[in-house]
Design an enzyme around this catalytic site. Structure first.
Site, PDB file in Angstrom:
ATOM      1  N   LYS A  13       0.539  -1.076  -0.100  1.00 26.11           N
ATOM      2  CA  LYS A  13      -0.054   0.182   0.044  1.00 26.11           C
ATOM      3  C   LYS A  13       0.916   1.192  -0.001  1.00 26.11           C
ATOM      4  CE  LYS A  13      -2.324  -1.308   3.732  1.00 26.11           C
ATOM      5  NZ  LYS A  13      -1.615  -2.243   4.323  1.00 26.11           N
ATOM      6  N   ARG A  87      -9.629   0.890   8.708  1.00 21.08           N
ATOM      7  CA  ARG A  87      -9.233  -0.476   9.145  1.00 21.08           C
ATOM      8  C   ARG A  87     -10.359  -1.115   9.836  1.00 21.08           C
ATOM      9  NH1 ARG A  87      -3.640   0.374   8.897  1.00 21.08           N
ATOM     10  NH2 ARG A  87      -2.196  -0.984   9.619  1.00 21.08           N
ATOM     11  N   ARG A 126      11.704  -6.325   4.706  1.00 24.83           N
ATOM     12  CA  ARG A 126      11.764  -5.151   5.352  1.00 24.83           C
ATOM     13  C   ARG A 126      12.681  -4.749   6.352  1.00 24.83           C
ATOM     14  NH1 ARG A 126       6.026  -1.941   5.127  1.00 24.83           N
ATOM     15  NH2 ARG A 126       5.644  -3.035   7.227  1.00 24.83           N
ATOM     16  N   ARG A 138      11.290  -1.127  11.805  1.00 28.74           N
ATOM     17  CA  ARG A 138       9.828  -0.838  12.701  1.00 28.74           C
ATOM     18  C   ARG A 138       9.702  -1.826  13.732  1.00 28.74           C
ATOM     19  NH1 ARG A 138       5.159   0.071   8.235  1.00 28.74           N
ATOM     20  NH2 ARG A 138       3.992  -0.827  10.254  1.00 28.74           N
ATOM     21  N   ARG A 149      -0.784  -8.461  13.907  1.00 32.02           N
ATOM     22  CA  ARG A 149      -1.405  -7.469  12.860  1.00 32.02           C
ATOM     23  C   ARG A 149      -2.108  -8.171  11.629  1.00 32.02           C
ATOM     24  NH1 ARG A 149       4.268  -5.226  10.882  1.00 32.02           N
ATOM     25  NH2 ARG A 149       3.182  -3.993   9.470  1.00 32.02           N
TER      26      ARG A 149
HETATM   27  P1  AMP Z   1       0.631   0.675   9.038  1.00 32.00           P
HETATM   28  O1  AMP Z   1       1.941   1.428   8.834  1.00 32.00           O
HETATM   29  O2  AMP Z   1      -0.655   0.966   8.062  1.00 32.00           O
HETATM   30  O3  AMP Z   1       0.959  -0.890   8.879  1.00 32.00           O
HETATM   31  O4  AMP Z   1       0.056   0.969  10.440  1.00 32.00           O
HETATM   32  C1  AMP Z   1       0.962   0.631  11.638  1.00 32.00           C
HETATM   33  C2  AMP Z   1       0.212   0.461  12.796  1.00 32.00           C
HETATM   34  O5  AMP Z   1      -0.666   1.706  13.013  1.00 32.00           O
HETATM   35  C3  AMP Z   1      -0.816  -0.630  12.769  1.00 32.00           C
HETATM   36  O6  AMP Z   1      -0.442  -1.928  13.294  1.00 32.00           O
HETATM   37  C4  AMP Z   1      -2.037  -0.022  14.036  1.00 32.00           C
HETATM   38  O7  AMP Z   1      -1.192  -0.301  15.393  1.00 32.00           O
HETATM   39  C5  AMP Z   1      -1.476   1.734  13.616  1.00 32.00           C
HETATM   40  N1  AMP Z   1      -2.849   1.891  12.755  1.00 32.00           N
HETATM   41  C6  AMP Z   1      -2.500   2.487  11.621  1.00 32.00           C
HETATM   42  N2  AMP Z   1      -3.546   2.936  11.015  1.00 32.00           N
HETATM   43  C7  AMP Z   1      -4.530   2.337  11.809  1.00 32.00           C
HETATM   44  C8  AMP Z   1      -6.022   2.783  11.675  1.00 32.00           C
HETATM   45  N3  AMP Z   1      -6.706   3.283  10.829  1.00 32.00           N
HETATM   46  N4  AMP Z   1      -6.749   2.300  12.741  1.00 32.00           N
HETATM   47  C9  AMP Z   1      -6.044   1.855  14.064  1.00 32.00           C
HETATM   48  N5  AMP Z   1      -4.938   1.557  14.260  1.00 32.00           N
HETATM   49  C10 AMP Z   1      -4.152   1.873  12.966  1.00 32.00           C
END
Ligand code: AMP
Length: 193
Positions: A13, A87, A126, A138, A149
């Site tokens: 994404k 999400r 990654r 990360r 996740r």
């Molecule tokens: P990402 O970079 O999109 O993989 O997001 C990393 C982490 O941020 C996720 O595992 C969640 O803990 C938090 N996160 C990101 N976007 C959301 C969302 N829309 N709702 C809730 N938690 C989020």
């Protein structure tokens, strides 16, 4: 145009959003990036967010919806790309309401279709690449957090595929193809509007 990129962690994404930003002047709204920024702020909220993120769980709807709401007031460029948001169903409803309030709408939810084995491999790579480049990986790119996740994705986020299908907005793209092929497919989808 306003679009959502849907797909599990590691589906590409962020990569595809970056390409759309440079090629279509679209504005990427990544809640993951916003939250990673918030956690470095040292505030109480930042600390709470960090704990939840490191475990691989979702932060509260209130926090992410608030972050998105703020950004919708800003420059729209060639439209918004929602990356990692919504999400869950409550966030999807909230996004629809927020866009309507801005006189805007969602044009497409693009699902990057992948398989789990590839995902786990990509995410662990990654983390390894970051270490090799002397960066800090990360905190949630570990096998343990990844399991959480993925589970959060299947339990909470994947129902959005049916939700946007029912709204006539869902477009599927093969996320396992090469990066350029995936972006080509996305371009084609967007040009079809
Ligand atoms: P990402 O970079 O999109 O993989 O997001 C990393 C982490 O941020 C996720 O595992 C969640 O803990 C938090 N996160 C990101 N976007 C959301 C969302 N829309 N709702 C809730 N938690 C989020």
């Amino acid at each position: 145009m306003n679009i959502i990129l849907l797909g599990p962690p590691g589906a590409g994404k962020g990569t595809q959003a970056g390409i759309l930003v440079s090629e279509r002047n679209m504005v990427q709204l990544s809640t993951g990036d916003m939250l990673r920024e918030a956690r470095t702020s040292g505030t109480e909220m930042g600390k709470r967010v960090a704990e939840v993120m490191d475990k691989g769980e979702l932060v509260t709807d209130e926090i992410v919806i608030g972050l998105i709401e703020e950004k919708l007031q800003g420059d729209q460029g060639g439209g918004f790309i929602f990356d990692g948001f919504p999400r869950n169903l409550a966030q999807a409803d909230a996004l629809g309401d927020l866009l309507a309030r801005h006189g805007a709408k969602l044009d497409a939810a693009i699902e990057l279709q992948v398989n789990d084995e590839v995902l786990v491999g990509r995410i662990l790579k990654r983390a390894a690449d970051a270490v090799a480049a002397g960066q800090t990986p990360r905190a949630d790119d570990t096998e343990e957090a990844l399991k959480t996740r993925l589970m959060a994705y299947y339990k909470q986020t994947s129902p959005l595929i049916g939700y946007y299908y029912a709204k006539g907005r869902l477009k599927g793209v093969d996320g396992l193809a090469e990066i350029e092929a995936v972006s080509g497919e996305i371009e084609k989808t967007l040009d079809s509007f």
